[in-house]
Design a protein around this motif. Sequence first.
Motif, short mmCIF file in Angstrom:
data_model
loop_
_atom_site.label_atom_id
_atom_site.label_comp_id
_atom_site.label_asym_id
_atom_site.label_seq_id
_atom_site.Cartn_x
_atom_site.Cartn_y
_atom_site.Cartn_z
N ALA A 55 0.84 -1.20 0.00
CA ALA A 55 0.00 0.00 0.00
C ALA A 55 0.87 1.25 0.00
O ALA A 55 0.48 2.29 -0.53
N VAL A 56 2.06 1.12 0.63
CA VAL A 56 2.98 2.24 0.74
C VAL A 56 4.39 1.77 0.42
O VAL A 56 4.81 0.70 0.87
N LEU A 57 5.11 2.57 -0.34
CA LEU A 57 6.53 2.35 -0.58
C LEU A 57 7.28 3.56 -0.06
O LEU A 57 6.95 4.70 -0.39
N VAL A 58 8.30 3.30 0.77
CA VAL A 58 9.16 4.37 1.28
C VAL A 58 10.56 4.16 0.73
O VAL A 58 11.18 3.13 1.02
N ASP A 59 11.05 5.09 -0.06
CA ASP A 59 12.43 5.02 -0.54
C ASP A 59 13.32 5.70 0.49
O ASP A 59 13.34 6.93 0.60
N ALA A 60 14.02 4.88 1.27
CA ALA A 60 14.89 5.39 2.33
C ALA A 60 16.34 4.99 2.08
O ALA A 60 17.12 4.82 3.02
N ILE A 61 16.70 4.85 0.81
CA ILE A 61 18.05 4.44 0.46
C ILE A 61 19.07 5.54 0.77
O ILE A 61 20.22 5.26 1.08
N MET A 62 18.64 6.78 0.69
CA MET A 62 19.49 7.94 0.99
C MET A 62 20.68 8.01 0.05
O MET A 62 21.81 8.32 0.46
N ALA A 63 20.43 7.75 -1.22
CA ALA A 63 21.49 7.81 -2.22
C ALA A 63 21.70 9.22 -2.76
O ALA A 63 22.60 9.46 -3.55
N LYS A 64 20.83 10.15 -2.36
CA LYS A 64 20.85 11.54 -2.83
C LYS A 64 20.42 11.67 -4.29
O LYS A 64 20.42 12.75 -4.86
N ILE A 65 20.10 10.53 -4.91
CA ILE A 65 19.55 10.49 -6.26
C ILE A 65 18.47 9.41 -6.27
O ILE A 65 18.44 8.54 -5.39
N ASN A 66 17.59 9.48 -7.25
CA ASN A 66 16.58 8.44 -7.41
C ASN A 66 17.20 7.27 -8.15
O ASN A 66 17.63 7.40 -9.30
N THR A 67 17.26 6.12 -7.50
CA THR A 67 17.89 4.94 -8.09
C THR A 67 16.89 4.03 -8.81
O THR A 67 17.24 2.91 -9.17
N GLY A 68 15.66 4.52 -8.99
CA GLY A 68 14.70 3.72 -9.75
C GLY A 68 13.27 3.75 -9.25
O GLY A 68 12.38 3.12 -9.84
N THR A 69 13.00 4.48 -8.19
CA THR A 69 11.63 4.56 -7.65
C THR A 69 10.73 5.36 -8.58
O THR A 69 11.12 6.41 -9.09
N LYS A 70 9.50 4.84 -8.78
CA LYS A 70 8.52 5.50 -9.64
C LYS A 70 7.24 5.75 -8.84
O LYS A 70 6.89 4.97 -7.95
N ILE A 71 6.54 6.78 -9.21
CA ILE A 71 5.31 7.14 -8.50
C ILE A 71 4.24 6.06 -8.68
O ILE A 71 3.32 5.94 -7.87
N GLU A 72 4.39 5.23 -9.70
CA GLU A 72 3.42 4.16 -9.95
C GLU A 72 3.73 2.89 -9.16
O GLU A 72 3.00 1.90 -9.23
#
Length: 270
Positions: free
Chosen positions: A102-119
């Motif tokens: 239901a929820v995805l949290v991107d907490a990788i803290m890479a300072k860039i988006n490594t592949g997460t999408k709003i979908e």
Amino acid sequence: MTQLDDRNFIVIIKGAGDLASGVAVRLYRCGFRLVMTEIPHPLMVRRTVSFGEAVCDGVTQVEGIQAVRVDDCLQARKIIADGKIPILVDPKAACLNELHPAVLVDAIMAKINTGTKIEDAPLVIALGPGFTAGVDCHAVVETNRGHHLGRVIEHGSAEPDTGQPGEVGGKSTERLLRAPVSGVVEAHAAIGDRVTEGQVVAHVGDAEVRAQTSGVLRGMIRSGVQVDAGTKIGDVDPRAEVSYCFEVSEKSLAIAGGVLEAIFAFQHKK
């Protein structure tokens, strides 16, 4: 989006370092069912408060909450049913296709988006810089220390990465330990040890790593890990309070509060 009391309401957290784990601790205590993903060889420094330690140790705990490494999504569901947090070695978060969070949290803290999408999920939350709310996620939580720490951003991005660590106990860059060269880390002090300025606390290859300030060693990467020159391998806390090494930080809890706000605000709008 399913309701909070629905047994299928799962939150996936990408990353299991200290900030991700702080988010997990707060969500777990609020009754959320969690799955965390990690890379095969994590570079965590604050290992005593990182659920990602389960990748190497099989089992770990943070503030009394237990996490267990699992091999697949079926095992993950069993671990959730046991009241624990499953940790999947899943760098690309392929488990999204099977667990349908239901929820995805991107907490990788890479300072860039490594592949997460709003979908990727009905609600996608990202921590820190590298994301734009409304473009690649629904909400961004500010991670920079200061007045806006933990605030939820529904339009736009977090503050850009300054490249400078936040001040703790009056110290900033001098509290960090970085690899002077590329090589394998060999630690000479353990998390929780008191260290003095100038003390050799580790080697990377043949190069010494000395503490630049006195205090308590709050973080140290695992011995035997291969790192690149400049990689953060440790953290000295000049406040010298040993208990802080084994507790989720105030920064992590503030960020976790932002994640909770984003989840409940989204549920309220449905």
